[in-house]
Design an enzyme around this catalytic site. Sequence first.
Site, PDB file in Angstrom:
ATOM      1  N   ASP A   1      -2.141   6.601   6.059  1.00  0.00           N
ATOM      2  CA  ASP A   1      -3.166   5.755   5.447  1.00  0.00           C
ATOM      3  C   ASP A   1      -3.539   4.697   6.487  1.00  0.00           C
ATOM      4  O   ASP A   1      -2.894   3.665   6.596  1.00  0.00           O
ATOM      5  CB  ASP A   1      -2.623   5.100   4.174  1.00  0.00           C
ATOM      6  CG  ASP A   1      -3.597   4.060   3.607  1.00  0.00           C
ATOM      7  OD1 ASP A   1      -4.704   3.889   4.179  1.00  0.00           O
ATOM      8  OD2 ASP A   1      -3.253   3.420   2.595  1.00  0.00           O
TER       9      ASP A   1
ATOM     10  N   TRP B   1       0.825  -1.212   0.000  1.00  0.00           N
ATOM     11  CA  TRP B   1       0.000   0.000   0.000  1.00  0.00           C
ATOM     12  C   TRP B   1       0.850   1.249   0.000  1.00  0.00           C
ATOM     13  O   TRP B   1       0.530   2.236  -0.675  1.00  0.00           O
ATOM     14  CB  TRP B   1      -1.010  -0.018   1.148  1.00  0.00           C
ATOM     15  CG  TRP B   1      -2.070  -1.048   0.899  1.00  0.00           C
ATOM     16  CD1 TRP B   1      -2.276  -2.204   1.596  1.00  0.00           C
ATOM     17  CD2 TRP B   1      -3.044  -1.053  -0.167  1.00  0.00           C
ATOM     18  NE1 TRP B   1      -3.313  -2.920   1.041  1.00  0.00           N
ATOM     19  CE2 TRP B   1      -3.801  -2.244  -0.036  1.00  0.00           C
ATOM     20  CE3 TRP B   1      -3.344  -0.179  -1.213  1.00  0.00           C
ATOM     21  CZ2 TRP B   1      -4.852  -2.573  -0.915  1.00  0.00           C
ATOM     22  CZ3 TRP B   1      -4.384  -0.498  -2.092  1.00  0.00           C
ATOM     23  CH2 TRP B   1      -5.122  -1.679  -1.943  1.00  0.00           C
TER      24      TRP B   1
ATOM     25  N   LYS C   1     -12.430  -2.019   5.917  1.00  0.00           N
ATOM     26  CA  LYS C   1     -11.583  -2.931   6.679  1.00  0.00           C
ATOM     27  C   LYS C   1     -12.104  -3.067   8.112  1.00  0.00           C
ATOM     28  O   LYS C   1     -12.235  -4.145   8.623  1.00  0.00           O
ATOM     29  CB  LYS C   1     -10.127  -2.447   6.699  1.00  0.00           C
ATOM     30  CG  LYS C   1      -9.554  -2.125   5.328  1.00  0.00           C
ATOM     31  CD  LYS C   1      -9.327  -3.357   4.463  1.00  0.00           C
ATOM     32  CE  LYS C   1      -9.182  -3.044   2.992  1.00  0.00           C
ATOM     33  NZ  LYS C   1      -8.055  -2.229   2.619  1.00  0.00           N
TER      34      LYS C   1
END
Length: 364
Positions: free
Chosen positions: A176, A102, A200
């Site tokens: 993030d 990511w 998530k």
Amino acid sequence: MEHIYNFSAGPAVLPREVLQQARDEMLDWHGSGMSVMEMSHRGKEFMSIAAKTEADLRELAAIPDDYKVLFLSGGASSQFAMVPMNLLRGKKSANYVNTGEWSRKAIKEAKNYCAVNVAASSEDANFTYVPAQDTWKIDPDAAYLHYTPNETIGGVEFNWIPEASRLNADMPLVADMSSSFMSRPMDVSRFGLIYAGAQKNVGPAGLCIVIVQEDLVGTTLPGTPTMFDYKIHVDNDSMYNTPPTYSMYITGLTLEWIKGKGGLEAMEKINAAKADLLYTFLDSTDFYHCPVATPDRSRMNVPFTLKDPALDEEFLKQARARGLIQLKGHRSVGGMRASIYNAMPPEGIKVLVDFMKEFANTHA
Ligand SMILES: *Cc1c(COP(=O)(O)O)cnc(C)c1O
């Protein structure tokens, strides 16, 4: 239907109580005669849902008054562009820490807008650890420092917050937080901007929550699309266009559920105990192996491999038969991954560990 435990990395398991409440309110929300999906985002019913969701988020995360909360569409991935477009503020470069897939995506996107200084990277060890802060090479003239507190794919998590301001007082920290959001307390005042895709830990896909210090908002790169300008969303209370209303509603129910559990301190205790149970077992056997450095192991995403990868398919098949689903690891890492977000009950980890023990005993 048999009971299942869903270890998906995202979209992921939601609290059963939340889904039951959503079911009960599906056709008629609080006597409105409408489903939340059918409501105008500017009507008083939905406005009250949005206001309560924001208020609960502010309370749970103790968000200071000089921070704005935005409910945006486009997922966390849109933030990979939106962050540089809004936070460069005339500067030419940004610092990024590269701890996995990511981070890498965020870096790749940022390079479209500025020079990227990779201040630290764990690519040398296949992203299995967090580089210690005293090894970071921060560009003091860069606009901000971006990192990924929990790498969902590699299962690497920061158990500490980087200190960007120690090196440059004008360097906001950007996180993030998609896969660790609301899983433990967070000191929002240490960050310039936090973003998190909802799917998530707090809700359905389609919603990205942004928490931004208000002084950082207002200067965009020339050519920034209207929808990518934080100021537009701040000035319109996230209602410049139609926000992902149903995802906001479910997120609101999940935040209420977290409050009912005792808030983020309580969530952290539960999550730490869940992760501990699984890692302690993994370390007790050489049939399974977790590749991540011990201090940097994620409480949310636990990757592990079997001693003999030829057994992977059989492991997944037998797990599925026990109601343990979505354990297959990400294609870039292989093996297995158990995502054990807030909504995974402790019982799910016990059932998983019992199964893993039994599988190891019968296949050793
Ligand atoms: C899932 C995830 C993303 C991407 O989220 P989308 O909503 O699919 O764009 C970004 N960062 C992290 C850390 C993630 O776990």
